[in-house]
Design a protein around this motif. Structure first.
Motif, PDB file in Angstrom:
ATOM      1  N   ASP A 100       6.968  -1.369  -7.442  1.00 23.53           N
ATOM      2  CA  ASP A 100       6.362  -0.090  -7.098  1.00 23.53           C
ATOM      3  C   ASP A 100       4.907  -0.344  -6.718  1.00 23.53           C
ATOM      4  OD1 ASP A 100       4.569   2.277  -8.276  1.00 23.53           O
ATOM      5  OD2 ASP A 100       6.488   3.117  -7.633  1.00 23.53           O
ATOM      6  N   ALA A 101       4.451   0.242  -5.634  1.00 22.06           N
ATOM      7  CA  ALA A 101       3.115  -0.053  -5.117  1.00 22.06           C
ATOM      8  C   ALA A 101       1.992   0.455  -5.997  1.00 22.06           C
ATOM      9  CB  ALA A 101       2.966   0.526  -3.704  1.00 22.06           C
ATOM     10  N   ARG A 102       2.287   1.377  -6.924  1.00 23.21           N
ATOM     11  CA  ARG A 102       1.225   1.906  -7.792  1.00 23.21           C
ATOM     12  C   ARG A 102       1.206   1.246  -9.170  1.00 23.21           C
ATOM     13  NH1 ARG A 102       1.581   8.352  -7.787  1.00 23.21           N
ATOM     14  NH2 ARG A 102       3.743   7.842  -8.287  1.00 23.21           N
ATOM     15  N   THR A 103       2.375   1.044  -9.772  1.00 21.16           N
ATOM     16  CA  THR A 103       2.423   0.489 -11.124  1.00 21.16           C
ATOM     17  C   THR A 103       2.498  -1.033 -11.127  1.00 21.16           C
ATOM     18  OG1 THR A 103       4.838   0.551 -11.246  1.00 21.16           O
ATOM     19  CG2 THR A 103       3.639   2.531 -11.948  1.00 21.16           C
ATOM     20  N   TYR A 104       2.959  -1.627 -10.021  1.00 20.50           N
ATOM     21  CA  TYR A 104       3.195  -3.072  -9.890  1.00 20.50           C
ATOM     22  C   TYR A 104       4.376  -3.540 -10.733  1.00 20.50           C
ATOM     23  CZ  TYR A 104      -1.683  -2.278  -8.513  1.00 20.50           C
ATOM     24  OH  TYR A 104      -2.846  -1.765  -7.983  1.00 20.50           O
ATOM     25  N   ASN A 105       5.147  -2.593 -11.258  1.00 25.88           N
ATOM     26  CA  ASN A 105       6.370  -2.873 -12.004  1.00 25.88           C
ATOM     27  C   ASN A 105       7.579  -2.821 -11.081  1.00 25.88           C
ATOM     28  OD1 ASN A 105       5.260  -3.216 -14.582  1.00 25.88           O
ATOM     29  ND2 ASN A 105       5.305  -1.021 -15.024  1.00 25.88           N
ATOM     30  N   LEU A 106       8.703  -3.319 -11.582  1.00 27.77           N
ATOM     31  CA  LEU A 106       9.965  -3.224 -10.866  1.00 27.77           C
ATOM     32  C   LEU A 106      10.218  -1.769 -10.471  1.00 27.77           C
ATOM     33  CD1 LEU A 106      13.233  -5.018 -11.861  1.00 27.77           C
ATOM     34  CD2 LEU A 106      13.279  -2.555 -11.465  1.00 27.77           C
ATOM     35  N   HIS A 132       7.003  -5.244 -18.163  1.00 27.70           N
ATOM     36  CA  HIS A 132       5.945  -4.236 -18.338  1.00 27.70           C
ATOM     37  C   HIS A 132       4.617  -4.871 -17.956  1.00 27.70           C
ATOM     38  CE1 HIS A 132       9.055  -1.921 -20.113  1.00 27.70           C
ATOM     39  NE2 HIS A 132       9.022  -2.482 -21.303  1.00 27.70           N
ATOM     40  N   PHE A 133       4.360  -4.933 -16.661  1.00 26.89           N
ATOM     41  CA  PHE A 133       3.234  -5.702 -16.139  1.00 26.89           C
ATOM     42  C   PHE A 133       1.891  -5.128 -16.595  1.00 26.89           C
ATOM     43  CE2 PHE A 133      -0.060  -6.370 -12.954  1.00 26.89           C
ATOM     44  CZ  PHE A 133      -0.116  -7.751 -12.966  1.00 26.89           C
ATOM     45  N   GLY A 134       1.033  -6.015 -17.100  1.00 29.19           N
ATOM     46  CA  GLY A 134      -0.302  -5.621 -17.526  1.00 29.19           C
ATOM     47  C   GLY A 134      -0.312  -4.774 -18.785  1.00 29.19           C
ATOM     48  N   GLY A 135       0.877  -4.500 -19.339  1.00 28.06           N
ATOM     49  CA  GLY A 135       0.986  -3.647 -20.515  1.00 28.06           C
ATOM     50  C   GLY A 135       1.522  -2.269 -20.226  1.00 28.06           C
ATOM     51  N   GLN A 136       1.639  -1.897 -18.920  1.00 20.74           N
ATOM     52  CA  GLN A 136       2.154  -0.573 -18.560  1.00 20.74           C
ATOM     53  C   GLN A 136       3.677  -0.590 -18.533  1.00 20.74           C
ATOM     54  OE1 GLN A 136       1.444   3.115 -15.620  1.00 20.74           O
ATOM     55  NE2 GLN A 136       0.937   1.151 -14.720  1.00 20.74           N
ATOM     56  N   PRO A 137       4.341   0.301 -19.259  1.00 20.38           N
ATOM     57  CA  PRO A 137       5.799   0.269 -19.293  1.00 20.38           C
ATOM     58  C   PRO A 137       6.421   0.633 -17.957  1.00 20.38           C
ATOM     59  CG  PRO A 137       4.969   2.224 -20.409  1.00 20.38           C
ATOM     60  CD  PRO A 137       3.779   1.363 -20.108  1.00 20.38           C
ATOM     61  N   PHE A 344      15.079 -18.318  -1.240  1.00 18.59           N
ATOM     62  CA  PHE A 344      14.100 -17.247  -1.069  1.00 18.59           C
ATOM     63  C   PHE A 344      13.015 -17.685  -0.091  1.00 18.59           C
ATOM     64  CE2 PHE A 344      15.856 -16.623  -5.344  1.00 18.59           C
ATOM     65  CZ  PHE A 344      16.307 -15.324  -5.232  1.00 18.59           C
ATOM     66  N   GLY A 345      12.354 -16.701   0.535  1.00 20.01           N
ATOM     67  CA  GLY A 345      11.306 -17.018   1.489  1.00 20.01           C
ATOM     68  C   GLY A 345      10.267 -15.929   1.592  1.00 20.01           C
ATOM     69  N   LEU A 346       9.190 -16.229   2.296  1.00 17.34           N
ATOM     70  CA  LEU A 346       8.136 -15.248   2.521  1.00 17.34           C
ATOM     71  C   LEU A 346       8.699 -14.051   3.272  1.00 17.34           C
ATOM     72  CD1 LEU A 346       5.194 -17.613   3.524  1.00 17.34           C
ATOM     73  CD2 LEU A 346       5.541 -16.453   1.335  1.00 17.34           C
ATOM     74  N   GLY A 347       8.265 -12.864   2.867  1.00 18.18           N
ATOM     75  CA  GLY A 347       8.745 -11.639   3.505  1.00 18.18           C
ATOM     76  C   GLY A 347       9.907 -10.990   2.797  1.00 18.18           C
ATOM     77  N   ASP A 348      10.483 -11.673   1.787  1.00 17.18           N
ATOM     78  CA  ASP A 348      11.654 -11.111   1.105  1.00 17.18           C
ATOM     79  C   ASP A 348      11.305  -9.860   0.295  1.00 17.18           C
ATOM     80  OD1 ASP A 348      13.244 -13.097   2.125  1.00 17.18           O
ATOM     81  OD2 ASP A 348      13.443 -14.224   0.257  1.00 17.18           O
ATOM     82  N   PHE A 349      10.122  -9.849  -0.315  1.00 15.36           N
ATOM     83  CA  PHE A 349       9.715  -8.729  -1.167  1.00 15.36           C
ATOM     84  C   PHE A 349       8.287  -8.341  -0.793  1.00 15.36           C
ATOM     85  CE2 PHE A 349      12.881 -11.301  -3.290  1.00 15.36           C
ATOM     86  CZ  PHE A 349      13.875 -10.352  -3.492  1.00 15.36           C
ATOM     87  N   PRO A 350       8.156  -7.554   0.269  1.00 14.84           N
ATOM     88  CA  PRO A 350       6.836  -7.309   0.872  1.00 14.84           C
ATOM     89  C   PRO A 350       5.837  -6.600  -0.027  1.00 14.84           C
ATOM     90  CG  PRO A 350       8.550  -5.958   1.913  1.00 14.84           C
ATOM     91  CD  PRO A 350       9.249  -6.966   1.070  1.00 14.84           C
ATOM     92  N   ALA A 351       6.283  -5.688  -0.884  1.00 15.71           N
ATOM     93  CA  ALA A 351       5.323  -4.989  -1.745  1.00 15.71           C
ATOM     94  C   ALA A 351       4.676  -5.961  -2.727  1.00 15.71           C
ATOM     95  CB  ALA A 351       6.016  -3.854  -2.498  1.00 15.71           C
ATOM     96  N   ALA A 352       5.450  -6.868  -3.288  1.00  7.88           N
ATOM     97  CA  ALA A 352       4.901  -7.864  -4.208  1.00  7.88           C
ATOM     98  C   ALA A 352       3.962  -8.822  -3.475  1.00  7.88           C
ATOM     99  CB  ALA A 352       6.027  -8.640  -4.878  1.00  7.88           C
ATOM    100  N   GLU A 353       4.314  -9.178  -2.245  1.00  3.00           N
ATOM    101  CA  GLU A 353       3.477 -10.106  -1.478  1.00  3.00           C
ATOM    102  C   GLU A 353       2.160  -9.448  -1.064  1.00  3.00           C
ATOM    103  OE1 GLU A 353       5.680 -12.159   1.632  1.00  3.00           O
ATOM    104  OE2 GLU A 353       7.478 -12.087   0.366  1.00  3.00           O
TER     105      GLU A 353
END
Length: 386
Positions: A100-106, A132-137, A344-353
């Motif tokens: 997710d582009a705001r929480t950085y979680n799945l 729970h990235f950074g502590g945010q659930p 896996f390769g570059l471009g597979d998960f654009p929001a994370a990249e």
């Protein structure tokens, strides 16, 4: 030098460790079950299994759920590699769900879309590991509802998140998962020097993980395949590992647990201060979902690169040159060389990249002085407005 994270060791911590050193038990004694019960009480969960690292906890959690050859585990690409490696240890296969582009979680929306496609192909996952990235659930209720529809099990990787809340309940209560895993590495919320823990409400899963952490050996007659021959007797009933936590580590962990909520509250104070001090700079500060109370293991800023003259790398290295030891959490797992050999390769998960191309973890820990925090902000101001 100002690190991005640092443990807080007090006299009471030292005293707790020294008491163990003066006792008959350095490895497996009363301190380990005490630490487990401290975490059980905090999380309002039934069972806890202490181990020597969160990586070990993830591994035995996967095995206890029967993950093996031919199965799939899905997790987020924005995590430490252990969240994915645990599947490979079991002979299973790994895939990722973008963030997710705001929480950085799945992202639950991306997860649902991927599940719909996977069901048509007959390759649904057996286990999902939301982090729970950074502590945010994560949005656990949405993920849990999808598990009811698609039949997968859930392991919460809460390595960053002990002391946080989801829907006003403690992270780790396993209301929306089979197992939750914590880390007690020195830069985490509390520390046992090294160590981890898996918690669950399922007695059989707890029993299986307890076996697996100690070579698969038991002295419980109920688990043996033939009667006990004497009080010395034990049996290996599973192929397990030496993943045990020591009493020395557990004593430190229990002592630290007494300050857990204080640590999280102080992290929130510092995060709020950062939010105000950074408000006019060309950065994106951490967005917090209303359903959660983050443990704030990390404070990650994202650079608005179109508004500054320096590159991501230049800002990062300039901060380190000023003795601000920033870090980057995380290099997306699917871009690692080993995972690229898996297809896996570059471009597979654009929001994370995209997140990775802009993110910097700046110092946040309970003993961070406001003068140090001011120096971090002043240095950023100087760099980003130069």
């Amino acid at each position: 030098m100002i690190p991005y994270g640092r443990q807080d060791i007090t006299e009471s911590d030292v005293k707790a460790v020294l008491e163990v050193l003066g006792s008959p038990h350095l490895t497996q004694g009363p301190a380990v079950p005490k630490f487990e019960q401290d975490v059980v009480r905090h999380c309002n969960v039934k069972y806890a299994v202490a181990v020597n690292s969160a990586t070990s906890a993830l591994h035995i959690a996967c095995l206890s759920l029967g993950l093996g050859t031919g199965d799939w585990l899905w997790t987020t690409p924005n995590t430490f590699v252990a969240s994915a490696n645990c599947a490979l240890y079991c002979g299973a296969k790994v895939d990722f769900v973008d963030i997710d582009a705001r929480t950085y979680n799945l992202c639950p929306v991306a997860l649902e879309a991927k599940l719909i496609a996977a069901e048509k192909q007959g390759v649904l996952p057996k286990v999902i590991v939301p982090v729970h990235f950074g502590g945010q659930p994560c949005d656990m209720k949405a993920i849990y509802n999808l598990s009811l529809q698609y039949g997968f099990k859930i392991i919460e990787d809460a390595s960053h998140a002990i002391g946080g809340l989801y829907l006003n309940e403690p992270i780790g209560n396993c209301r929306y998962s089979e197992i939750t895993v914590f880390s007690f590495h020195p830069v985490k919320i509390i520390t046992s020097a090294e160590g981890g823990m898996a918690v669950t409400n399922n007695e059989k899963l707890a029993e299986k993980m307890s076996l697996l952490r100690s070579h698969g050996i038991t002295r419980a007659s109920s688990l043996m395949t033939k009667p006990m021959e004497g009080s010395w007797y034990y049996q290996q009933v599973e192929l397990g590992f030496n993943y045990r936590m020591t009493d020395i580590q557990a004593a430190l962990g229990s002592s630290q647990m007494s300050r857990l909520l204080h640590y999280v509250a102080r992290r929130h104070e510092l995060a709020e201060r950062y939010n105000k001090l950074l408000a006019d700079l060309p950065v994106i500060t951490p967005w917090q979902h209303k359903d959660g109370w983050s443990a704030f293991h990390l404070y990650v800023i994202r650079l608005r690169l179109n508004e500054i003259k320096l590159s991501h790398v230049e800002v990062f290295e300039a901060l380190r040159a000023k003795e601000i030891m920033v870090n980057l959490h995380y290099i997306p797992v699917h871009t690692q060389p080993y995972y690229q050999t898996l297809g896996f390769g570059l471009g597979d998960f654009p929001a994370a990249e995209k997140y990775y191309s802009e993110a910097i973890s700046i110092p946040l820990f309970p003993n961070l002085k406001e003068s140090e925090q001011d120096y971090v902000v002043e240095t950023l101001l100087e760099l980003l407005r130069s």
